[in-house]
Design an enzyme around this catalytic site. Structure first.
Site, short mmCIF file in Angstrom:
data_model
loop_
_atom_site.label_atom_id
_atom_site.label_comp_id
_atom_site.label_asym_id
_atom_site.label_seq_id
_atom_site.Cartn_x
_atom_site.Cartn_y
_atom_site.Cartn_z
N CYS A 258 0.88 -1.16 0.00
CA CYS A 258 0.00 0.00 0.00
C CYS A 258 0.92 1.21 0.00
CB CYS A 258 -0.87 0.01 1.26
SG CYS A 258 -1.86 1.50 1.45
N LEU A 259 1.14 1.76 -1.15
CA LEU A 259 2.08 2.86 -1.28
C LEU A 259 1.41 3.98 -2.05
CD1 LEU A 259 4.94 3.81 -0.70
CD2 LEU A 259 5.68 2.63 -2.73
#
Length: 184
Positions: free
Chosen positions: A85-86
């Site tokens: 999750c970036l």
């Protein structure tokens, strides 16, 4: 403007020519594995991960999908799937970025500065906010248990460099005199 397939090919070649070991999946250019080492002076230093990269058909206009293959303990990485999750990759991706940016900037920044307020691993996020020393210990335990070179599929001979292989070839002959004469 070049086509997405040309850009995909160019970015993959640029990544392969950098210091990263890249292994294509199914002999294609849309899915591949990259050897990634934890950033220096971080909790992840010394760890080695195999990172799966999938490029969408519309790459570079759409972001790549990134996931850790071997386990990593981090609030912004799903513990089961390894998905990352970036924010930069998933929401603010721009065609100005390339694959080398992902491995030299985005992933190191993610590991150095976890964001517990946007977790994929709720347990890691809660532990980071509640008890940082315990979180740091768990990160180190995961690195020792799951992020050794062999966990990323790296064999000892893969780890040697060209310099190590050519050490004996660099003998200048100072130890023994050269016998005979050169042909005219």
């Amino acid at each position: 403007m070049s086509s997405p397939s040309k850009r995909r090919e160019m970015d993959l070649m640029k990544l392969m020519m950098s210091d990263y070991k890249v292994e294509t999946v199914n002999d294609g250019m849309q899915e591949f594995l990259v050897e990634f080492r934890g950033p220096e002076e971080s909790l992840y230093q010394g760890g080695v991960w195999k990172v799966r990269v999938e490029l969408p058909d519309a790459y570079p206009y759409r972001s790549p999908s990134i996931g850790f293959v071997n386990k990593i303990y981090h609030p912004n990485v799903d513990e089961l799937s390894g998905s990352v999750c970036l924010d930069v990759i998933n929401q603010t991706w721009s065609p100005m970025f390339d694959l080398v940016n992902v491995f030299e900037v985005f992933l190191p920044q993610l590991l150095l500065y976890p964001n517990p307020s946007d977790p994929l691993n709720g347990e890691a996020a809660a532990l980071l906010m509640r008890d940082r020393p315990a979180y740091e210990q768990k990160v180190k335990e995961f690195c020792e248990k799951y992020a050794k070179p062999e966990d990323a599929g790296i064999t000892p001979e893969d780890n040697s460099s060209d310099e190590e292989l050519s050490e004996d070839d660099d003998d200048s002959g100072d130890d023994e005199p050269i016998l005979g004469h050169a042909d005219p």
